[in-house]
Design an enzyme around this catalytic site. Structure first.
Site, PDB file in Angstrom:
ATOM      1  N   GLU A 262       6.486  -4.080 -30.157  1.00  9.99           N
ATOM      2  CA  GLU A 262       7.743  -3.897 -29.435  1.00  9.99           C
ATOM      3  C   GLU A 262       8.856  -3.523 -30.413  1.00  9.99           C
ATOM      4  OE1 GLU A 262       8.765  -7.169 -26.882  1.00  9.99           O
ATOM      5  OE2 GLU A 262       6.852  -7.115 -25.824  1.00  9.99           O
ATOM      6  N   HIS A 283      10.094  -5.250 -21.699  1.00 11.64           N
ATOM      7  CA  HIS A 283      10.378  -6.682 -21.888  1.00 11.64           C
ATOM      8  C   HIS A 283      11.666  -7.067 -21.146  1.00 11.64           C
ATOM      9  CE1 HIS A 283       9.304 -10.127 -24.824  1.00 11.64           C
ATOM     10  NE2 HIS A 283       9.887 -10.624 -23.749  1.00 11.64           N
TER      11      HIS A 283
END
Length: 311
Positions: A262, A283
Site C-alpha cells: 500500500e 483502504h
C-alpha cells in the site's frame, strides 16, 4: 519543537482543538517524507498516525520524549509494539470509532458482488441490454462467514441478520460463553467455516499466524460462487491465489480494501488485470465523513489525556 506531530490526515476540528493547548505540527504529507518525520518528532511527546506511517524503532529512537502514539484507526501492524512497550510509549488505537463505517462497507460489497448488476453502465450506454446475463443472487437466505468476531465483525453480523442472512464465525480468542454465540454459529476452525458460507468477511490483524491465512488451499474449500470481502489487512489474503480463483470461476467475486503493498503499485495490481468480478478500493472502508470525525475526536481525547497525565 512540537509537542504533537500528526503525519496523516485528521479531522480539522480535532486538530484545531489540540492546537489550542499544545504546540502542534500537522502535515498530512509527512508520511511520505521519512527523513522529515524523524526530524519532526525530535522533541515531540505525541505522534498521531493512520495506517501508512511506519512507527519503527528508528522513528522511536528519534523521539526521546515520546509519551504516546495515537492511531487514527485500529490496526497496529504499522507500529512496532514491542519497541513502544520497551520505551514505555503508550499506543492508543481509536477502538470502535469506525466500526459502523467498515460494517456498512462489508454489507454493501456483499450486495454488489452477489447481485452483480451494478457495473452494466458501459454496456447499457453502448446499446446493449444484458438482462439475462446480469441475473444475480439475493443475500437473504445466504450465510455470512466472519473470520474474527470482534467489534467490527459483530456490527457486520447485526446488519447481515437484518437482511435475512445466517451468520457464522471463527475466533479462537472469543470465549465459548461469549453472548455473541447466541446469534452467531461458532466454528472451531477456519477449515470447517469455509465450506459453510456464501460470503467470507475477514476481521483479523496481520500477524505471523494470519499472514496468508486465506490462500489457495483455503479458497478451494469455499463453495463455488462464494465471495470474499477483505477489510482487515493486506497479507491476510494471498492476492495471487485470490486472482487465480476468480479467473477460474470458482470464486464468484471479491472486494479488497487492503493490500500487501500500500499504496497498490502497478506491478502488484497487474495480478488483478481483466477481472470484472472484483472491487478494489484504497483502504477506505473505515473512512467516512462521520467516522473520520469520531476517530479523530477519540484520538485527540486519548492523546490529550496521556499528555496531561505526564505533564
Amino acid at each position: 519543537m512540537s509537542d504533537i506531530v500528526i503525519s496523516e490526515f485528521m479531522d480539522a476540528d480535532a486538530v484545531e482543538g489540540l492546537s489550542k493547548d499544545f504546540d502542534l505540527l500537522y502535515d498530512p504529507e509527512l508520511v511520505d517524507r521519512p527523513d522529515d518525520l524523524r526530524a519532526a518528532v525530535a522533541g515531540a511527546r505525541a505522534l498521531i498516525v493512520r495506517n501508512r506511517t511506519r512507527v519503527t524503532g528508528e522513528v522511536l529512537a528519534a523521539a526521546p520524549n515520546l509519551v504516546c502514539v495515537g492511531r487514527l484507526g485500529v490496526g497496529l501492524d504499522n507500529i512496532d509494539l514491542e519497541a513502544c512497550t520497551s520505551r514505555g510509549v503508550a499506543v492508543l488505537p481509536a477502538t470502535g470509532a469506525n466500526d459502523q463505517a467498515v460494517a456498512e462497507y462489508v454489507i454493501a460489497a456483499a450486495l454488489l458482488l452477489l447481485r452483480g448488476a451494478y457495473h452494466a453502465g458501459a454496456d447499457m450506454l453502448s446499446g446493449a441490454w444484458p438482462r439475462q446475463a446480469l441475473m444475480g443472487r439475493e443475500v437473504a437466505g445466504k450465510t455470512l462467514g466472519l473470520v474474527g468476531c470482534g467489534g467490527i465483525a459483530r456490527q457486520v453480523a447485526v446488519r447481515a441478520r437484518a437482511l435475512g442472512m445466517a451468520v457464522a464465525a471463527v475466533d479462537p480468542f472469543v470465549a465459548e460463553a461469549d453472548p455473541a454465540w447466541q446469534e452467531i454459529t461458532r466454528h472451531e476452525t477456519l477449515e470447517s467455516l469455509l465450506p459453510a458460507v456464501d460470503v467470507l468477511s475477514l476481521h483479523v490483524p496481520l500477524t505471523e499466524d494470519t499472514r496468508g491465512l486465506v490462500g489457495a488451499a483455503a479458497l478451494r474449500r469455499m463453495r463455488p460462487g462464494a465471495v470474499v470481502v477483505n477489510t482487515s489487512r493486506g497479507g491476510v489474503v494471498d492476492e495471487a491465489a485470490l486472482a487465480a480463483s476468480l479467473k477460474s470461476g470458482h470464486l464468484g467475486g471479491a472486494a479488497l480494501d487492503v493490500f500487501e503493498e500500500e499504496p497498490l503499485g502497478a506491478e502488484a495490481a497487474s495480478v488483478f488485470a481483466g477481472l470484472s468480478n472484483l472491487i478494489l478500493t484504497p483502504h477506505i472502508a473505515g473512512v467516512t465523513v462521520e467516522a473520520n470525525v469520531r476517530v479523530s475526536a477519540l484520538t485527540a481525547r486519548q492523546v490529550r489525556a496521556a499528555l496531561e497525565e505526564t505533564a
